[in-house]
Write an enzyme that holds these catalytic residues in place. Structure first.
Site, PDB file in Angstrom:
ATOM      1  N   HIS A  80     -13.865  -1.623  15.027  1.00  0.00           N
ATOM      2  CA  HIS A  80     -13.485  -0.079  14.668  1.00  0.00           C
ATOM      3  C   HIS A  80     -13.496   0.857  16.024  1.00  0.00           C
ATOM      4  O   HIS A  80     -14.328   0.648  16.729  1.00  0.00           O
ATOM      5  CB  HIS A  80     -14.560   0.259  13.611  1.00  0.00           C
ATOM      6  N   ALA A  99     -19.449   2.966   4.417  1.00  0.00           N
ATOM      7  CA  ALA A  99     -18.849   2.342   3.216  1.00  0.00           C
ATOM      8  C   ALA A  99     -19.845   1.535   2.106  1.00  0.00           C
ATOM      9  O   ALA A  99     -19.764   1.303   1.029  1.00  0.00           O
ATOM     10  CB  ALA A  99     -17.558   1.533   3.503  1.00  0.00           C
ATOM     11  N   ALA A 149      -5.083  11.193   3.479  1.00  0.00           N
ATOM     12  CA  ALA A 149      -5.293  10.592   4.827  1.00  0.00           C
ATOM     13  C   ALA A 149      -6.547  11.639   5.431  1.00  0.00           C
ATOM     14  O   ALA A 149      -6.660  12.640   5.214  1.00  0.00           O
ATOM     15  CB  ALA A 149      -3.906  11.181   5.677  1.00  0.00           C
ATOM     16  N   ARG A 187     -15.252   4.388   4.000  1.00  0.00           N
ATOM     17  CA  ARG A 187     -16.116   5.336   4.570  1.00  0.00           C
ATOM     18  C   ARG A 187     -15.155   6.586   4.573  1.00  0.00           C
ATOM     19  O   ARG A 187     -15.595   7.741   4.433  1.00  0.00           O
ATOM     20  CB  ARG A 187     -16.852   5.373   5.754  1.00  0.00           C
ATOM     21  N   GLY A 188     -14.154   6.538   5.066  1.00  0.00           N
ATOM     22  CA  GLY A 188     -13.051   7.517   5.426  1.00  0.00           C
ATOM     23  C   GLY A 188     -13.145   8.087   6.812  1.00  0.00           C
ATOM     24  O   GLY A 188     -13.867   7.750   7.637  1.00  0.00           O
ATOM     25  N   GLU A 220       0.840  -0.925   0.037  1.00  0.00           N
ATOM     26  CA  GLU A 220      -0.178  -0.088   0.019  1.00  0.00           C
ATOM     27  C   GLU A 220       0.987   1.186  -0.109  1.00  0.00           C
ATOM     28  O   GLU A 220       1.668   1.363   0.861  1.00  0.00           O
ATOM     29  CB  GLU A 220      -0.879   0.090   1.217  1.00  0.00           C
ATOM     30  N   GLN A 274       6.646   6.892  14.850  1.00  0.00           N
ATOM     31  CA  GLN A 274       5.500   6.158  13.974  1.00  0.00           C
ATOM     32  C   GLN A 274       4.737   5.274  14.886  1.00  0.00           C
ATOM     33  O   GLN A 274       3.331   5.353  14.680  1.00  0.00           O
ATOM     34  CB  GLN A 274       6.312   5.329  12.901  1.00  0.00           C
ATOM     35  N   TYR A 297     -11.722  -4.813  10.512  1.00  0.00           N
ATOM     36  CA  TYR A 297     -11.124  -4.115  11.934  1.00  0.00           C
ATOM     37  C   TYR A 297     -10.826  -5.496  12.779  1.00  0.00           C
ATOM     38  O   TYR A 297     -12.251  -5.642  13.827  1.00  0.00           O
ATOM     39  CB  TYR A 297     -11.574  -3.020  12.566  1.00  0.00           C
TER      40      TYR A 297
END
Length: 291
Positions: A149, A125, A52, A109-110, A17, A212, A145
């Site tokens: 989620h 979504a 993002a 969905r975002g 990705e 990170q 998830y």
């Protein structure tokens, strides 16, 4: 090629990705050298995020996905989010993807953006998936998830909600990143008991810097096994040691997943071919054996 064919023909699908660049004015072409290096890892496909926190990056995603397909000869999976989109926005992106020959979409969905009011057209979504299905000629993947989620009332509710994605036409699922493999396998068992039989790719992100891990955990709420937290505590003040330890942890995590029968590995490469290459070198033998 639609990604369905990969999951029908391979025991373990391996993908990477990447995301549209944010530096240099967000010029998509600045990512191309990294993609050239990642091509050498023989990924089955490369996914491209939509930006993002729900940010608008639709045309950059399309441009990068088109480059991956036409120039690199690798199938792209273009992300498409809907939380800040209206039907005309989605229609435009779908039309352009189709023009560029991109056949695969990860419908999301975002993330909610604190500084923006969500559009009212799409709440989930699965709403976006139904629109994509009506457009035709696209293969769809969905997100899942393993630990639930962050906005859900629990893992079981999350699993029940996955039925909507299945009904809308999702062909496979890609997990949010996780560090504890027992969470993934428990999740798979719960899915199968509920009759959800889609292939589920395990999402793995190599953590190579202290910054990170702080950012990743705040965004995902992924649980941290004792072995992982000990690694962070021991190496976080030594940049090179932290890098090497993070790569090693990701390799061991992926090897366990593949050897235990995971449908696929989705490596969150974070636009870093050096990281992706190091991880791939540590798992290549398993991918060759499995496929």
């Amino acid at each position: 090629m639609k990604l369905k064919q990969l999951f029908e023909s391979k025991k373990c699908v391996f993908s990477l990705e990447v995301f549209p660049p944010k530096k240099n004015g967000g010029d998509p072409t600045t990512l191309y050298p990294a993609l050239d290096e990642m091509k050498q890892l023989n990924p089955d496909y490369i996914s491209v995020t939509y930006g993002a926190a729900g940010g608008p990056a639709g045309m950059s995603t399309v441009q990068i996905a088109s480059h991956i397909k036409k120039t690199l000869g690798i199938e792209p999976l273009a992300h498409l989010t809907c939380i800040n989109s209206e039907p005309e926005d989605v229609e435009k992106v779908l039309h352009t993807l189709k023009e560029q020959g991109v056949e695969n979409i990860l419908a999301l969905r975002g993330d909610r953006c604190p500084d923006a009011h969500p559009a009212r057209s799409y709440q989930h979504a699965s709403d976006l998936m139904r629109v994509i299905a009506e457009t035709g000629d696209f293969y769809m993947a969905g997100a899942c998830y393993p630990e639930g989620h962050t906005e859900s009332d629990g893992l079981m509710q999350d699993i029940e909600n996955l039925r909507y994605k299945v009904e809308a036409g999702a062909g496979h699922l890609v997990t949010q990143l996780f560090f504890d493999n027992t969470r993934y396998f428990r999740f798979i068992n719960l899915l199968r008991k509920k009759g959800i039989a889609l292939p589920v790719q395990a999402g793995v992100m190599p953590i190579t810097t202290k910054r990170q891990i702080e950012r990743t955990v705040s965004l995902t709420s992924a649980s941290l096994p004792a072995e992982f937290t000990k690694m962070i505590a021991r190496y976080s003040d030594d940049e090179q040691a932290m890098f090497d330890a993070g790569i090693d942890y990701a390799i061991r995590q992926i090897r366990d997943l593949v050897e235990s029968g995971a449908d696929g590995i989705h490596l969150y490469a974070m636009n870093q071919p050096r990281v992706a290459k190091r991880v791939y070198e540590g798992i290549r033998d398993l991918l060759t054996e499995e496929n």
